[in-house]
Design an enzyme around this catalytic site. Sequence first.
Site, mmCIF file in Angstrom:
data_model
loop_
_atom_site.group_PDB
_atom_site.id
_atom_site.type_symbol
_atom_site.label_atom_id
_atom_site.label_comp_id
_atom_site.label_asym_id
_atom_site.label_seq_id
_atom_site.Cartn_x
_atom_site.Cartn_y
_atom_site.Cartn_z
ATOM 1 N N GLU A 1 12.935 77.836 45.861
ATOM 2 C CA GLU A 1 13.158 77.781 47.313
ATOM 3 C C GLU A 1 12.849 76.392 47.868
ATOM 4 O O GLU A 1 13.548 75.910 48.764
ATOM 5 C CB GLU A 1 12.310 78.831 48.040
ATOM 6 C CG GLU A 1 12.603 80.277 47.651
ATOM 7 C CD GLU A 1 14.068 80.657 47.718
ATOM 8 O OE1 GLU A 1 14.795 80.098 48.552
ATOM 9 O OE2 GLU A 1 14.489 81.505 46.910
ATOM 10 N N CYS B 1 20.709 82.946 42.737
ATOM 11 C CA CYS B 1 20.568 82.431 44.101
ATOM 12 C C CYS B 1 21.595 83.108 44.990
ATOM 13 O O CYS B 1 22.760 83.232 44.601
ATOM 14 C CB CYS B 1 20.799 80.914 44.093
ATOM 15 S SG CYS B 1 20.634 80.152 45.715
ATOM 16 N N LEU B 2 21.161 83.526 46.172
ATOM 17 C CA LEU B 2 22.088 84.191 47.091
ATOM 18 C C LEU B 2 23.208 83.249 47.539
ATOM 19 O O LEU B 2 24.251 83.718 47.979
ATOM 20 C CB LEU B 2 21.332 84.728 48.310
ATOM 21 C CG LEU B 2 20.318 85.845 48.006
ATOM 22 C CD1 LEU B 2 19.514 86.191 49.246
ATOM 23 C CD2 LEU B 2 21.009 87.076 47.445
ATOM 24 N N HIS C 1 15.668 74.069 47.653
ATOM 25 C CA HIS C 1 16.654 74.216 48.736
ATOM 26 C C HIS C 1 16.348 73.269 49.894
ATOM 27 O O HIS C 1 17.259 72.770 50.549
ATOM 28 C CB HIS C 1 16.655 75.648 49.270
ATOM 29 C CG HIS C 1 17.482 76.619 48.479
ATOM 30 N ND1 HIS C 1 18.843 76.481 48.331
ATOM 31 C CD2 HIS C 1 17.148 77.741 47.798
ATOM 32 C CE1 HIS C 1 19.309 77.496 47.596
ATOM 33 N NE2 HIS C 1 18.293 78.273 47.251
ATOM 34 N N GLY D 1 13.949 85.723 47.688
ATOM 35 C CA GLY D 1 13.549 84.510 48.391
ATOM 36 C C GLY D 1 14.726 83.948 49.169
ATOM 37 O O GLY D 1 15.881 84.152 48.787
HETATM 38 NI NI NI Z 1 18.431 79.982 46.045
#
Ligand code: NI
Length: 172
Positions: free
Chosen positions: A140, A97-98, A143, A49
Amino acid sequence: MAIRDILTVADHTPTLKQKSAPVEGPVTDELRVLMDDMLETMYAAPGIGLAAIQIGVAKRVIVMDLARSDEDPQPRHFINPEILWRSEEIAVAEEGCLSVPEIYDEVERPAKVKLRYLNYDGDTIEEEAEGLYAVCIQHEMDHLEGILFIDHLSRLKRERAVKRVKKDAKAA
Ligand code: NI
């Protein structure tokens, strides 16, 4: 399509803390290019995501693909997603999380949610999410409010996570 840089808490916390603005008007080709780029960036990372703010675009846009590695890709696009209902039942899942690379921890969230969003074609979709889908869409959508999954952890764990990401970024 293009792979964009993913912003991390190593040096982009102020951007990641921004609240994203709704997309106004119809779904345009320009917006589709953004979503295509986001998916390509997410697949390359790899991740499941990505929110637009993670590539520095403060718009309420999310992409996701929850297909297993032995399945065909199932790209999903969410524009202006809203949560219409949350279950009282809570589920705990390990998240990553990226924007907080290499950090994983358990987060509690409602087990099911009902959401409404615009898809790639600009159609309004209403559906229920549970399991990994529920976890991912809530992560997401956080965010979009400038909230990271580590904000759901204790202050000690959060500070430790940020410190480690900064250290890893310096070493890279
Ligand atoms: Ni994330």
